[in-house]
Design a protein around this motif. Structure first.
Motif, PDB file in Angstrom:
ATOM      1  N   VAL A  95     -31.664   5.553  53.166  1.00 50.30           N
ATOM      2  CA  VAL A  95     -31.445   6.300  54.407  1.00 50.30           C
ATOM      3  C   VAL A  95     -32.645   7.198  54.674  1.00 50.30           C
ATOM      4  CG1 VAL A  95     -29.950   7.964  55.579  1.00 50.30           C
ATOM      5  CG2 VAL A  95     -28.958   6.253  54.048  1.00 50.30           C
ATOM      6  N   GLU A  96     -33.168   7.133  55.895  1.00 51.18           N
ATOM      7  CA  GLU A  96     -34.381   7.887  56.226  1.00 51.18           C
ATOM      8  C   GLU A  96     -34.048   9.323  56.624  1.00 51.18           C
ATOM      9  OE1 GLU A  96     -37.675   5.204  58.076  1.00 51.18           O
ATOM     10  OE2 GLU A  96     -35.759   4.381  58.737  1.00 51.18           O
ATOM     11  N   SER A  97     -35.026  10.177  56.459  1.00 48.25           N
ATOM     12  CA  SER A  97     -34.850  11.595  56.737  1.00 48.25           C
ATOM     13  C   SER A  97     -34.950  11.868  58.235  1.00 48.25           C
ATOM     14  CB  SER A  97     -35.924  12.402  56.007  1.00 48.25           C
ATOM     15  OG  SER A  97     -37.211  12.097  56.532  1.00 48.25           O
ATOM     16  N   ALA A  98     -34.613  13.097  58.614  1.00 50.69           N
ATOM     17  CA  ALA A  98     -34.705  13.490  60.022  1.00 50.69           C
ATOM     18  C   ALA A  98     -36.134  13.416  60.524  1.00 50.69           C
ATOM     19  CB  ALA A  98     -34.145  14.903  60.191  1.00 50.69           C
ATOM     20  N   ALA A  99     -37.100  13.787  59.679  1.00 51.01           N
ATOM     21  CA  ALA A  99     -38.510  13.735  60.090  1.00 51.01           C
ATOM     22  C   ALA A  99     -38.946  12.294  60.341  1.00 51.01           C
ATOM     23  CB  ALA A  99     -39.383  14.377  59.013  1.00 51.01           C
ATOM     24  N   GLU A 100     -38.518  11.377  59.468  1.00 51.09           N
ATOM     25  CA  GLU A 100     -38.878   9.971  59.649  1.00 51.09           C
ATOM     26  C   GLU A 100     -38.236   9.401  60.914  1.00 51.09           C
ATOM     27  OE1 GLU A 100     -39.460   8.451  55.062  1.00 51.09           O
ATOM     28  OE2 GLU A 100     -37.423   8.851  55.799  1.00 51.09           O
ATOM     29  N   ILE A 101     -37.010   9.831  61.183  1.00 51.16           N
ATOM     30  CA  ILE A 101     -36.345   9.384  62.413  1.00 51.16           C
ATOM     31  C   ILE A 101     -37.094   9.907  63.637  1.00 51.16           C
ATOM     32  CG2 ILE A 101     -34.223   9.547  63.766  1.00 51.16           C
ATOM     33  CD1 ILE A 101     -32.686   9.717  61.133  1.00 51.16           C
ATOM     34  N   ALA A 102     -37.529  11.155  63.576  1.00 48.49           N
ATOM     35  CA  ALA A 102     -38.271  11.741  64.700  1.00 48.49           C
ATOM     36  C   ALA A 102     -39.572  10.988  64.948  1.00 48.49           C
ATOM     37  CB  ALA A 102     -38.541  13.213  64.419  1.00 48.49           C
TER      38      ALA A 102
END
Length: 410
Positions: free
Chosen positions: A109-116
């Motif tokens: 699961v990717e982090s919020a920063a990676e999603i951004a």
């Protein structure tokens, strides 16, 4: 790489058996991976069992996602679909790939920063940004669903820029099903909201197999509430009828029946799920699903054995209680007969002694003696009937109470 030759080779596989078809498609997919080239053929069907082009593309993107389980890969996959998959079959392929690849890569699961970062890349892309964002959002939501991150999934679907970038796709049945999944397990959302989303998706003319499975998964794994087991059982039965031959739906139905205490029916459904689970292919999900099905089968068997033993114990207790009641009835009858005998004997002795005293008393006239004897006899007779009546009344009350206890409740 000779794309024309590969496409011709795929066309020749239409008559191959399933094992040969998958072996050849995997070889072609591996050659694409080795040369860092995407497939150039087009896909015009959603037949994952017999279409060589779709099977090869499925294997290629399966390998890509396992090598790099990121939103960037999801964006690339969505771009390839837009160019090489005809519009008529994009929705079923998109749903199957997004949920399937998310399941087998759920440990990344990717982090919020990676999603951004991924969202920024998608938004800055061409006019297909909406479709790319939709597929990427489904992929990430699928990971959260596979890990049962209910609250995170609810927040992601409601407020994430990536989910918002999906635009009108947010009203799709699969998006609604994912929202229902999150609501069923959320610590902050009441189950009625999840039920409302379930009904909205269920009654939609655009309902799909993927959306159906997601919402049933949420209902099975989420928080408990009154009627949950019955709702899961009934909806799963409807799904099995609507999408026959799907192993996962039989698994959902087995779960619902297990939760309802219908163990024999649940065992039949879980065995059917295991029978329908494909025994061929390369998908990692096969072993994962088989493990889940076997674990559920063990749980159903254990519950069925416990229920069977409980019925045996209950029957034994009821049999013992009936025997005790029978013996108690015999004792009551014996005691009642003894009371009757003692009462009658006492009355007879008292009458005899009293009559003798009156008869031997010469100071009383014959008429008075007869009257006294009759009066005494009637009194003793009433006394005897009073004692006997009371004994019969008590015995009858005890018998009726025993019958009410043995009578099964409606």
């Amino acid at each position: 790489m000779d794309h024309a030759l590969i496409e011709a080779s795929l066309g020749e596989l239409t008559a191959a058996n399933s094992r040969e078809l998958e072996r050849k498609c995997e070889q072609i997919a591996l050659s694409y991976i080795a040369q860092l080239v995407e497939p150039q053929f087009d896909v015009d069907s959603a037949d994952f069992a017999r279409d060589p082009r779709l099977i090869c593309a499925d294997r290629y993107w399966n390998l890509r996602f396992q090598a790099a389980p990121t939103l960037a890969t999801a964006v690339d996959c969505a771009g390839w679909m837009a160019e090489h998959v005809v519009a008529a079959v994009q929705d079923p392929i998109r749903e199957k790939w997004a949920m399937g690849y998310a399941f087998i890569t759920r440990n990344s699961v990717e982090s919020a920063a990676e999603i951004a970062d991924a969202t920024a890349d998608v938004v800055a892309a061409d006019d297909s940004a909406c479709n790319k964002a939709y597929f990427a959002a489904l992929y990430h939501a699928g990971k959260l669903r596979a890990n049962f991150f209910y609250d995170e999934l609810e927040i992601f679907l409601a407020a994430s820029p990536l989910a918002l970038a999906a635009g009108p796709h947010r009203e799709s049945v699969l998006f609604t099903a994912l929202r229902a999944f999150a609501a069923f397990g959320s610590r902050t959302t009441v189950h009625q909201h999840g039920c409302a989303l379930l009904d909205q998706m269920w009654n939609s003319a655009e309902r799909t197999f993927a959306a159906t499975d997601v919402v049933l998964n949420g209902l099975a794994a989420g928080k408990d509430f009154d009627g949950r087991a019955q709702l899961l059982r009934d909806r799963s039965a409807e799904a099995v009828a609507a999408y026959p031959g799907r192993d996962i739906l039989h698994f959902r139905l087995a779960t619902g029946r297990w939760m309802c205490g219908e163990y024999d029916a649940a065992m039949a459904d879980i065995d059917e799920a295991l029978r329908l689970l494909p025994a061929i292919g390369w998908r990692v999900s096969h072993e994962l699903l088989q493990g889940q099905y076997l674990a559920r089968r063990d749980a159903i068997e254990a519950a069925r054995a416990a229920d069977r033993q409980a019925r045996i114990d209950r029957d034994r207790v009821q049999s013992t209680e009936r025997e005790v009641d029978r013996l108690a009835g015999e004792v009551r009858g014996t005691v009642l007969r003894a009371v009757e005998l003692v009462t009658v004997f006492a009355a007879v002795i008292a009458f005899a002694v009293g009559s003798l005293n009156v008869s031997l008393n010469g100071n009383i006239t014959l008429a008075d003696r007869i009257w006294i004897v009759v009066t005494q006899g009637v009194g003793l007779l009433l006394f005897a009937f009073l004692i006997l009546g009371g004994s019969w009344f008590i015995a009858d009350r005890l018998a009726r109470r025993s019958e009410r206890r043995d009578r099964p409740e409606d």
